[in-house]
Design an enzyme around this catalytic site. Structure first.
Site, PDB file in Angstrom:
ATOM      1  N   LYS A 263       0.850  -1.176   0.000  1.00  0.00           N
ATOM      2  CA  LYS A 263       0.000   0.000   0.000  1.00  0.00           C
ATOM      3  C   LYS A 263       0.892   1.234   0.000  1.00  0.00           C
ATOM      4  O   LYS A 263       1.993   1.214   0.560  1.00  0.00           O
ATOM      5  CB  LYS A 263      -0.903   0.032   1.242  1.00  0.00           C
ATOM      6  CG  LYS A 263      -1.682   1.328   1.411  1.00  0.00           C
ATOM      7  CD  LYS A 263      -2.268   1.477   2.803  1.00  0.00           C
ATOM      8  CE  LYS A 263      -2.846   2.865   2.987  1.00  0.00           C
ATOM      9  NZ  LYS A 263      -3.417   3.086   4.322  1.00  0.00           N
ATOM     10  N   GLU A 312      -6.724  13.088  13.192  1.00  0.00           N
ATOM     11  CA  GLU A 312      -5.922  11.889  13.480  1.00  0.00           C
ATOM     12  C   GLU A 312      -4.852  12.141  14.538  1.00  0.00           C
ATOM     13  O   GLU A 312      -3.828  12.766  14.277  1.00  0.00           O
ATOM     14  CB  GLU A 312      -5.263  11.366  12.199  1.00  0.00           C
ATOM     15  CG  GLU A 312      -4.565  10.033  12.396  1.00  0.00           C
ATOM     16  CD  GLU A 312      -4.270   9.328  11.098  1.00  0.00           C
ATOM     17  OE1 GLU A 312      -3.569   8.309  11.138  1.00  0.00           O
ATOM     18  OE2 GLU A 312      -4.736   9.793  10.036  1.00  0.00           O
ATOM     19  N   GLU A 356      -7.338  -1.327   4.285  1.00  0.00           N
ATOM     20  CA  GLU A 356      -6.500  -0.170   4.584  1.00  0.00           C
ATOM     21  C   GLU A 356      -6.468   0.095   6.086  1.00  0.00           C
ATOM     22  O   GLU A 356      -5.415   0.388   6.661  1.00  0.00           O
ATOM     23  CB  GLU A 356      -7.052   1.053   3.841  1.00  0.00           C
ATOM     24  CG  GLU A 356      -6.212   2.313   3.992  1.00  0.00           C
ATOM     25  CD  GLU A 356      -6.807   3.483   3.215  1.00  0.00           C
ATOM     26  OE1 GLU A 356      -6.364   4.617   3.466  1.00  0.00           O
ATOM     27  OE2 GLU A 356      -7.700   3.260   2.383  1.00  0.00           O
ATOM     28  N   GLU A 491     -11.910  11.411  -3.449  1.00  0.00           N
ATOM     29  CA  GLU A 491     -11.694  11.331  -1.997  1.00  0.00           C
ATOM     30  C   GLU A 491     -10.791  12.465  -1.521  1.00  0.00           C
ATOM     31  O   GLU A 491     -11.050  13.086  -0.485  1.00  0.00           O
ATOM     32  CB  GLU A 491     -11.083   9.980  -1.617  1.00  0.00           C
ATOM     33  CG  GLU A 491     -10.830   9.837  -0.125  1.00  0.00           C
ATOM     34  CD  GLU A 491     -10.270   8.486   0.258  1.00  0.00           C
ATOM     35  OE1 GLU A 491      -9.371   8.442   1.125  1.00  0.00           O
ATOM     36  OE2 GLU A 491     -10.725   7.476  -0.316  1.00  0.00           O
TER      37      GLU A 491
END
Length: 506
Positions: A263, A312, A356, A491
């Site tokens: 990824k 986050e 993910e 996104e």
């Protein structure tokens, strides 16, 4: 105890403090009696003015005796103070302003000026900065009867995403790692305000000049004001190389299918211009009002600003208790409750987003277990709603082992798969070689720590680099083997909205 006895006790504490060795930091808990006074119409400070003079005199004497600078910090409790007015007033004092608002509690810090700074620029930057911090705080004299987190000697700042990145444009004003100890720090916590003054005193300094400067700058910072700046008026917004970026996503999916990596997170940039220079205090206030569940931050460096509203958390440590966050997988909010629920369920059951998210959970578990015990991680994520986005969220709780620090954990966690990819080193190298922008501090750790080893770092996403009348906004997405470039592009467009909304509207 009579007033006379109290005053005698205060004087004795001060005399005793002058006899204390300065090899270790120390705190005088009952060094003053709280007597309010007013100076130049500013908020009430609960300290006698002569006490400041005695503190500076003592620190100057020690600097002369040791032949080296002495860092001294004094904490006062003051009337509840608006942090945005404080931040705006701070522009008159110095070009080192910092701001932090917690996402989960009533906790705000706004700093002005620079008592000291710590810089590192190497592969061992977290270790080197921790060593510099240990040396600094060990020699500091701190007068703090309140012992609230985020008061006294506090360092605020951040780190670049990739310490090996050689390209500096447009981040010339932001070194690889920079933590600032503000000269003046407002800390609002649970409905109360604390004001920290921190000064680095040199043997050749003049006592009265230092005291005068402190009181003058306090008056400027705490001056009440109705002059609230406006949000910026945007002239242009330009997407940089959107088709090239989509092509890079397609190449990344091919590379993942070939086993080069599992990824990778690819980011893109939006360039914005404004009619006038951006007033950062206005932007911060609007972010706080509109991004309720986000960490709001700003760091000024060399006249430029890095500012953002990130959901986050990277890691928080308070009294050895550690909290981290697995946040990966994104979808928009719905126009009504029914659509919102449907989008959330679609995200929750989407294989790409769950994969993910699991990458992030696995990596954070390994990093935390290396330096903690009592590690608690739920088996499945939950939905975490923001004003215009919702994410998959898994909390992590643990107890930090003795001998480890907040920066030890930051080093192990950065970058998480949500910001870099998997495997960690391979994905960072891939980003350096293939991404169309220099991330600088975007997606790096940003936060604070205090002398008691309390502190918190977030991941600097949903952010912008503001330079006068221009700004660069950043957003990224996780690319796996079945990622669709057009969907990933959409996104990132959604992720740009929080900053766009306060920088001239959507």
């Amino acid at each position: 105890m009579s007033q006379a006895k109290k005053e005698n006790k205060i004087e004795k504490d001060i005399r005793d403090s002058r006899k204390t060795k300065l090899d270790d930091s120390f705190i005088i808990k009952d060094f003053l009696e709280y007597v309010p006074y007013e100076l130049g119409g500013m908020n009430m400070l609960h300290t006698k003015v002569p006490q400041i003079e005695e503190i500076i005199e003592d620190a100057l004497a020690n600097a002369v005796r040791e032949g080296q600078p002495q860092l001294v910090s004094v904490v006062d409790r003051i009337d509840l103070t608006d942090p945005f007015i404080f931040f705006q007033n701070a522009a008159q004092v110095d070009q080192h302003r910092v701001f932090w608002r917690s996402a989960e509690e009533d906790f705000v810090m706004a700093g002005s000026g620079c008592a000291s700074q710590m810089f590192t620029a190497s592969q061992n930057r977290f270790h080197e900065l921790q060593k510099a911090w240990n040396d600094l705080r060990a020699k500091a004299i701190v007068y703090d009867p309140f012992e609230q987190k985020g008061t006294g000697v506090v360092a605020l700042g951040g780190f670049s995403f990739d310490s090996a990145e050689e390209e500096k444009t447009p981040w010339e004003s932001f070194p690889d790692s920079q933590m600032t100890i503000p000269a003046f720090l407002l800390t609002n916590r649970n409905g109360e305000s604390y004001f920290t003054t921190t000064v680095l005193i040199y043997p050749e300094d003049h006592e009265q000049q230092i005291v005068h400067q402190i009181l003058e700058q306090r008056a400027l910072l705490l001056k009440e004001s109705r002059d609230v700046p406006d949000l910026p008026e945007r002239l242009h917004a330009t997407e940089l190389n959107p088709e090239d970026w989509k092509a890079s996503v397609k190449r990344a999916t091919d590379d993942i299918k070939q086993g080069i990596l599992d990824k990778v997170v690819l980011a893109r940039e939006l360039r914005v211009t404004f009619k006038d220079p951006v007033q950062i205090a206005a932007v911060l206030r609007e972010l706080v009002n509109t991004q309720e569940n986000s960490y709001i931050f700003a760091v000024e460096s060399g006249g430029d600003y890095f500012i953002g509203a990130t959901p986050e958390r990277l890691v928080k440590v308070e009294d050895q208790q550690l909290v981290s966050t697995c946040l990966a997988g994104t979808t928009p909010r719905g126009k009504d409750a029914e659509e919102d629920h449907a989008l959330g369920q679609q995200l929750y059951h989407d294989p790409k987003n769950r994969q993910e998210h699991e990458f992030v959970v696995r990596m954070i578990r390994e990093a935390v277990e290396a330096c903690c015990y009592n590690v608690e991680i739920p088996k499945a994520p939950v939905l975490y709603p923001l004003s215009n986005l919702q994410h998959l969220y898994t909390p992590v709780r643990a107890t930090l082992e003795n001998g480890y620090t907040l920066l030890d954990v930051v080093e192990r966690l950065h970058p998480t798969p949500a910001l870099g990819g998997m495997p960690q080193k391979a994905s960072v190298t891939y980003i350096r070689e293939n991404e169309y922008l220099n991330r600088g501090w975007y997606a790096g750790p940003i936060g604070w720590f205090d002398r008691s080893n309390n502190g918190e770092f977030a991941v600097a996403i949903r952010s912008a680099l503001i330079q006068g009348k221009e700004a660069s906004l950043f957003a990224g997405c996780g690319v796996v083997e079945d990622s669709d470039p057009e969907a990933e592009y959409e996104e990132t467009a959604v992720k740009l909205k929080p900053m766009l909304s306060v920088l001239g509207g959507l």
